[in-house]
Design a protein around this motif. Structure first.
Motif, PDB file in Angstrom:
ATOM      1  N   LEU A 178     -58.249  28.235  12.292  1.00  0.00           N
ATOM      2  CA  LEU A 178     -59.089  29.140  12.472  1.00  0.00           C
ATOM      3  C   LEU A 178     -60.102  28.869  13.652  1.00  0.00           C
ATOM      4  O   LEU A 178     -61.095  29.162  13.620  1.00  0.00           O
ATOM      5  CB  LEU A 178     -59.735  29.812  11.381  1.00  0.00           C
ATOM      6  CG  LEU A 178     -58.893  30.558  10.272  1.00  0.00           C
ATOM      7  CD1 LEU A 178     -59.707  30.991   9.103  1.00  0.00           C
ATOM      8  CD2 LEU A 178     -58.374  31.732  11.187  1.00  0.00           C
ATOM      9  N   GLY A 179     -59.613  28.107  14.504  1.00  0.00           N
ATOM     10  CA  GLY A 179     -60.374  27.204  15.477  1.00  0.00           C
ATOM     11  C   GLY A 179     -61.713  26.573  15.056  1.00  0.00           C
ATOM     12  O   GLY A 179     -62.855  26.614  15.680  1.00  0.00           O
ATOM     13  N   HIS A 180     -61.672  26.237  13.934  1.00  0.00           N
ATOM     14  CA  HIS A 180     -62.732  25.598  13.405  1.00  0.00           C
ATOM     15  C   HIS A 180     -64.028  26.402  13.196  1.00  0.00           C
ATOM     16  O   HIS A 180     -65.226  26.165  13.236  1.00  0.00           O
ATOM     17  CB  HIS A 180     -63.241  24.430  13.910  1.00  0.00           C
ATOM     18  CG  HIS A 180     -62.261  23.093  13.723  1.00  0.00           C
ATOM     19  ND1 HIS A 180     -61.226  22.945  14.888  1.00  0.00           N
ATOM     20  CD2 HIS A 180     -62.097  22.087  12.750  1.00  0.00           C
ATOM     21  CE1 HIS A 180     -60.496  21.795  14.261  1.00  0.00           C
ATOM     22  NE2 HIS A 180     -60.944  21.452  13.123  1.00  0.00           N
ATOM     23  N   SER A 181     -63.849  27.654  13.097  1.00  0.00           N
ATOM     24  CA  SER A 181     -64.835  28.591  12.672  1.00  0.00           C
ATOM     25  C   SER A 181     -65.341  28.634  11.259  1.00  0.00           C
ATOM     26  O   SER A 181     -64.221  28.249  10.406  1.00  0.00           O
ATOM     27  CB  SER A 181     -64.536  30.023  13.316  1.00  0.00           C
ATOM     28  OG  SER A 181     -63.188  30.672  12.417  1.00  0.00           O
ATOM     29  N   VAL A 182     -66.358  28.819  11.015  1.00  0.00           N
ATOM     30  CA  VAL A 182     -66.768  29.098   9.729  1.00  0.00           C
ATOM     31  C   VAL A 182     -67.329  30.554   9.220  1.00  0.00           C
ATOM     32  O   VAL A 182     -68.330  30.916   9.814  1.00  0.00           O
ATOM     33  CB  VAL A 182     -67.928  28.126   9.411  1.00  0.00           C
ATOM     34  CG1 VAL A 182     -68.495  28.205   7.850  1.00  0.00           C
ATOM     35  CG2 VAL A 182     -67.117  26.825   9.527  1.00  0.00           C
ATOM     36  N   HIS A 183     -66.706  31.142   8.217  1.00  0.00           N
ATOM     37  CA  HIS A 183     -67.211  32.437   7.813  1.00  0.00           C
ATOM     38  C   HIS A 183     -67.595  32.362   6.422  1.00  0.00           C
ATOM     39  O   HIS A 183     -66.958  32.078   5.523  1.00  0.00           O
ATOM     40  CB  HIS A 183     -66.225  33.613   7.776  1.00  0.00           C
ATOM     41  CG  HIS A 183     -65.882  33.695   9.527  1.00  0.00           C
ATOM     42  ND1 HIS A 183     -64.852  32.879  10.225  1.00  0.00           N
ATOM     43  CD2 HIS A 183     -65.965  34.739  10.244  1.00  0.00           C
ATOM     44  CE1 HIS A 183     -64.878  33.454  11.330  1.00  0.00           C
ATOM     45  NE2 HIS A 183     -65.207  34.459  11.356  1.00  0.00           N
ATOM     46  N   VAL A 184     -68.915  32.479   6.017  1.00  0.00           N
ATOM     47  CA  VAL A 184     -69.575  32.343   4.810  1.00  0.00           C
ATOM     48  C   VAL A 184     -69.809  33.607   3.955  1.00  0.00           C
ATOM     49  O   VAL A 184     -70.975  34.150   4.777  1.00  0.00           O
ATOM     50  CB  VAL A 184     -70.453  31.290   4.551  1.00  0.00           C
ATOM     51  CG1 VAL A 184     -70.927  31.035   2.947  1.00  0.00           C
ATOM     52  CG2 VAL A 184     -70.321  29.831   5.025  1.00  0.00           C
ATOM     53  N   ASP A 185     -69.256  34.196   3.328  1.00  0.00           N
ATOM     54  CA  ASP A 185     -69.649  35.456   2.627  1.00  0.00           C
ATOM     55  C   ASP A 185     -70.583  35.248   1.383  1.00  0.00           C
ATOM     56  O   ASP A 185     -70.174  35.046   0.176  1.00  0.00           O
ATOM     57  CB  ASP A 185     -68.330  36.417   2.192  1.00  0.00           C
ATOM     58  CG  ASP A 185     -68.725  37.789   1.851  1.00  0.00           C
ATOM     59  OD1 ASP A 185     -70.028  38.154   1.828  1.00  0.00           O
ATOM     60  OD2 ASP A 185     -67.922  38.365   1.496  1.00  0.00           O
ATOM     61  N   VAL A 186     -71.896  34.905   1.905  1.00  0.00           N
ATOM     62  CA  VAL A 186     -72.970  34.768   0.911  1.00  0.00           C
ATOM     63  C   VAL A 186     -73.070  36.077  -0.073  1.00  0.00           C
ATOM     64  O   VAL A 186     -73.506  37.295   0.503  1.00  0.00           O
ATOM     65  CB  VAL A 186     -74.190  34.281   1.412  1.00  0.00           C
ATOM     66  CG1 VAL A 186     -75.165  33.825   0.375  1.00  0.00           C
ATOM     67  CG2 VAL A 186     -73.731  33.326   2.507  1.00  0.00           C
ATOM     68  N   ARG A 187     -73.301  35.845  -1.307  1.00  0.00           N
ATOM     69  CA  ARG A 187     -73.730  36.744  -2.407  1.00  0.00           C
ATOM     70  C   ARG A 187     -74.933  36.398  -3.258  1.00  0.00           C
ATOM     71  O   ARG A 187     -75.176  35.143  -3.075  1.00  0.00           O
ATOM     72  CB  ARG A 187     -72.619  37.220  -3.261  1.00  0.00           C
ATOM     73  CG  ARG A 187     -71.457  37.892  -2.503  1.00  0.00           C
ATOM     74  CD  ARG A 187     -71.695  39.221  -1.609  1.00  0.00           C
ATOM     75  NE  ARG A 187     -70.659  39.604  -0.678  1.00  0.00           N
ATOM     76  CZ  ARG A 187     -69.773  40.419  -0.953  1.00  0.00           C
ATOM     77  NH1 ARG A 187     -69.948  40.966  -2.318  1.00  0.00           N
ATOM     78  NH2 ARG A 187     -68.756  40.986  -0.173  1.00  0.00           N
ATOM     79  N   GLY A 188     -75.418  37.244  -4.049  1.00  0.00           N
ATOM     80  CA  GLY A 188     -76.207  36.762  -4.925  1.00  0.00           C
ATOM     81  C   GLY A 188     -77.774  36.787  -4.379  1.00  0.00           C
ATOM     82  O   GLY A 188     -78.716  36.273  -4.773  1.00  0.00           O
ATOM     83  N   LEU A 189     -78.076  37.723  -3.049  1.00  0.00           N
ATOM     84  CA  LEU A 189     -79.243  37.722  -2.472  1.00  0.00           C
ATOM     85  C   LEU A 189     -80.029  38.952  -2.842  1.00  0.00           C
ATOM     86  O   LEU A 189     -79.490  39.696  -3.434  1.00  0.00           O
ATOM     87  CB  LEU A 189     -79.123  37.594  -0.924  1.00  0.00           C
ATOM     88  CG  LEU A 189     -78.280  36.390  -0.167  1.00  0.00           C
ATOM     89  CD1 LEU A 189     -78.034  36.690   1.183  1.00  0.00           C
ATOM     90  CD2 LEU A 189     -78.837  35.064  -0.693  1.00  0.00           C
ATOM     91  N   ARG A 190     -81.286  38.984  -2.499  1.00  0.00           N
ATOM     92  CA  ARG A 190     -82.237  39.996  -2.772  1.00  0.00           C
ATOM     93  C   ARG A 190     -82.267  41.065  -1.600  1.00  0.00           C
ATOM     94  O   ARG A 190     -81.980  40.813  -0.325  1.00  0.00           O
ATOM     95  CB  ARG A 190     -83.614  39.484  -2.904  1.00  0.00           C
ATOM     96  CG  ARG A 190     -83.885  38.788  -4.368  1.00  0.00           C
ATOM     97  CD  ARG A 190     -84.868  37.825  -3.996  1.00  0.00           C
ATOM     98  NE  ARG A 190     -86.252  38.891  -4.017  1.00  0.00           N
ATOM     99  CZ  ARG A 190     -87.379  38.120  -3.713  1.00  0.00           C
ATOM    100  NH1 ARG A 190     -87.610  36.958  -3.388  1.00  0.00           N
ATOM    101  NH2 ARG A 190     -88.294  38.934  -3.400  1.00  0.00           N
ATOM    102  N   PRO A 191     -82.179  42.296  -1.876  1.00  0.00           N
ATOM    103  CA  PRO A 191     -81.851  43.660  -0.984  1.00  0.00           C
ATOM    104  C   PRO A 191     -83.171  43.766  -0.142  1.00  0.00           C
ATOM    105  O   PRO A 191     -84.326  43.335  -0.443  1.00  0.00           O
ATOM    106  CB  PRO A 191     -81.865  44.794  -1.634  1.00  0.00           C
ATOM    107  CG  PRO A 191     -82.573  44.391  -3.067  1.00  0.00           C
ATOM    108  CD  PRO A 191     -82.325  43.003  -3.498  1.00  0.00           C
TER     109      PRO A 191
END
Length: 516
Positions: free
Chosen positions: A108-121
């Motif tokens: 993936l071309g050394h790309s990074v996709h982090v789907d962060v959860r548990g944050l405040r709205p």
């Protein structure tokens, strides 16, 4: 977000997690791929900066790509490298909200996709990455409001069409100063055109991109523009593509020039283009391409204030018509049956005050023929008359539909009519076609108005037309949307002066656009 709790949304996220997990495990353990422990990390891996996108009330996508030699394939070894990420409630990272480690893999071309959860709205966050002791620039992002919040406000910047060769991306410097909550980019992030010796800034490479490496290099070049790097690091983006991310005026699996691009060759080109697009955009794992297909249409919620429906008007459309009869063929489709049903369902069951539709291409009519008769742009919604008209008829039962478009390299702000063939037809919505960031360069304004002003009589639904470069800024509130058309005096220099060309308003439950 309300969408996050629906069965469709749960299936969407579950499928995305499964895809991501399968992709990650496959990439990390592919035979012949070295691990980071066996291979040193080059210096300067964060040349392309950082970004975030697709905000949820409890989550955000964080993006970066390791690329020490960005215009030559990235310059990374054929190995997987761990990348630590951190997101905090303050810019000094004293109150860390979440942290973890992702894998940057060559597939993936050394790309990074982090789907962060548990944050405040509905609050800002700051984030950064670390790889092999190297620290990325710090990014700032923002989560969406709580799903049940009815009030508040939302500032959205609408952008599109940034041609590297036509000028610098100077409007983004002003956009950064306006501090939007989210940037909506509706297509033509890159241009696939060959390098030009007379361009303001020359495209890399020796011709149009066709392979994955060539598309990676083109995206990497665009991501070195300092104004683009800055705004992408300071606000979450919601993106979709139009034609130039692949090939001018393509439709489904049909290229602009089928005689020069056989079907198999164009399918390979689509596959490469979509992979490079995913690698460079802050989107979720649901957008990992499946060969020549990518899932791009999706829906985002901003409390009860606004629902944003992001369309894909390229992958499912019929090939463009070449005349009026073809444009009125009932078989012609822009969205395809599945996406159209998805859109209508999302509009009719919406509980939001404002129903926003991100459409890459213009929905309102453009009649280019003076006097009697019609002459349309067939690559826009005008070329798909039956489907467009049926959709506008549905708008009469939708609360506050507002279409946000690009493609034209012009500001074209219009009332949406139930039937453009009838001048007395009801107004059912509003459309804002944002001008380009740089595409078409510094146009001759007098020549533009000499050409286009005479057409106003044949297009009485147009409220504002203009050919400056810039973007549109929307302040969305419970009772109205206030809009500023922000323009710059030049894109031929790295510095420019910005100003407000026009102010407009859309009142809640009063379809149409008012010039303020």
């Amino acid at each position: 977000m309300t969408a996050a709790t629906t069965p469709d949304r749960r299936r969407f996220l579950t499928a995305g997690a499964a895809v991501l997990g399968a992709a990650a495990s496959a990439q990390l353990w592919l035979p012949g791929v070295a691990r980071a422990a066996d291979t040193p990390l080059p210096d300067g891996v964060f040349t392309l900066g950082v970004g975030s996108g697709d905000p949820l009330p409890d989550g955000i996508v964080l993006w970066t790509r390791l690329a020490p030699d960005p215009l030559n394939g990235g310059g990374m070894p054929d190995a997987a490298f761990p990348v630590q990420w951190e997101i905090a409630e303050d810019e000094r990272f004293r109150r860390t909200a979440r942290r973890g480690t992702a894998q940057a893999v060559p597939e993936l071309g050394h790309s990074v996709h982090v789907d962060v959860r548990g944050l405040r709205p509905d609050r800002p966050y700051w984030y950064r990455f670390r790889a092999g002791g190297q620290l990325s620039p710090t990014g700032r992002t923002r989560t969406a409001p709580h799903p049940h919040r009815k009030g508040g406000s939302l500032r959205v910047a609408l952008a599109s069409c940034q041609n590297w060769q036509h000028g610098y991306f100077t409007p983004y410097a002003d956009m950064l100063a306006q501090d939007p909550d989210v940037v909506l980019f509706v297509g033509d992030y890159i241009y696939e055109s060959s390098p030009s010796a007379t361009a303001v800034r020359r495209h890399e490479g020796k011709g149009e991109p066709f392979t994955l490496v060539q598309y990676r290099n083109r995206y990497a070049q665009y991501r070195t523009d300092p104004d683009l790097v800055a705004i992408q690091a300071n606000a979450p983006w919601v993106v979709t593509f139009d034609d130039h991310e692949v090939d001018n005026d393509w439709a489904a699996e049909v290229p602009q020039d089928p005689d020069k691009q056989p079907h198999d060759a164009f399918v390979s080109r689509l596959t490469a283009a979509f992979q490079a697009y995913y690698e460079h955009m802050p989107v979720r794992a649901t957008a990992i391409p499946n060969g020549p297909h990518i899932q791009m249409y999706r829906r985002l919620e901003f409390g009860r204030l606004a629902r944003l429906n992001v369309l894909d008007t390229r992958q499912f459309r019929s090939d463009q018509a070449t005349g009026q009869a073809g444009a009125q063929d009932p078989a012609m489709t822009m969205l395809g049956a599945e996406q159209k049903a998805w859109l209508l369902d999302g509009l009719h069951d919406s509980r939001a005050r404002w129903n926003l539709i991100a459409s890459q291409i213009m929905m309102a009519e453009t009649d280019l023929q003076l006097g009697e008769g019609k002459l349309w742009y067939y690559d826009a919604w005008d070329g798909y008359q039956r489907e467009r008209n049926a959709l506008l008829e549905e708008f009469s039962g939708i609360r506050n539909p507002v279409v946000l478009s690009g493609d034209r390299h012009l500001t074209m702000i219009s009332d949406l009519k139930k039937d453009f063939a009838d001048p007395d037809s009801d107004v059912v919505g509003a459309e804002f076609v944002g001008t380009s960031i740089s595409s078409s360069g510094d146009q001759d304004q007098a020549a533009f108005h000499a050409q286009w002003d005479p057409l106003m009589a044949d297009n009485p639904h147009w409220k504002v037309i203009d050919a400056h470069r810039g973007y549109h800024l929307f302040d969305i509130r419970h009772d109205s949307i206030d809009v500023r058309v922000r323009v710059v005096d030049t894109v031929l220099s790295p510095q420019a002066t910005a100003s407000t060309l026009a102010r407009l308003r859309v009142e809640s439950d009063e379809p149409g656009v008012q010039v303020v």
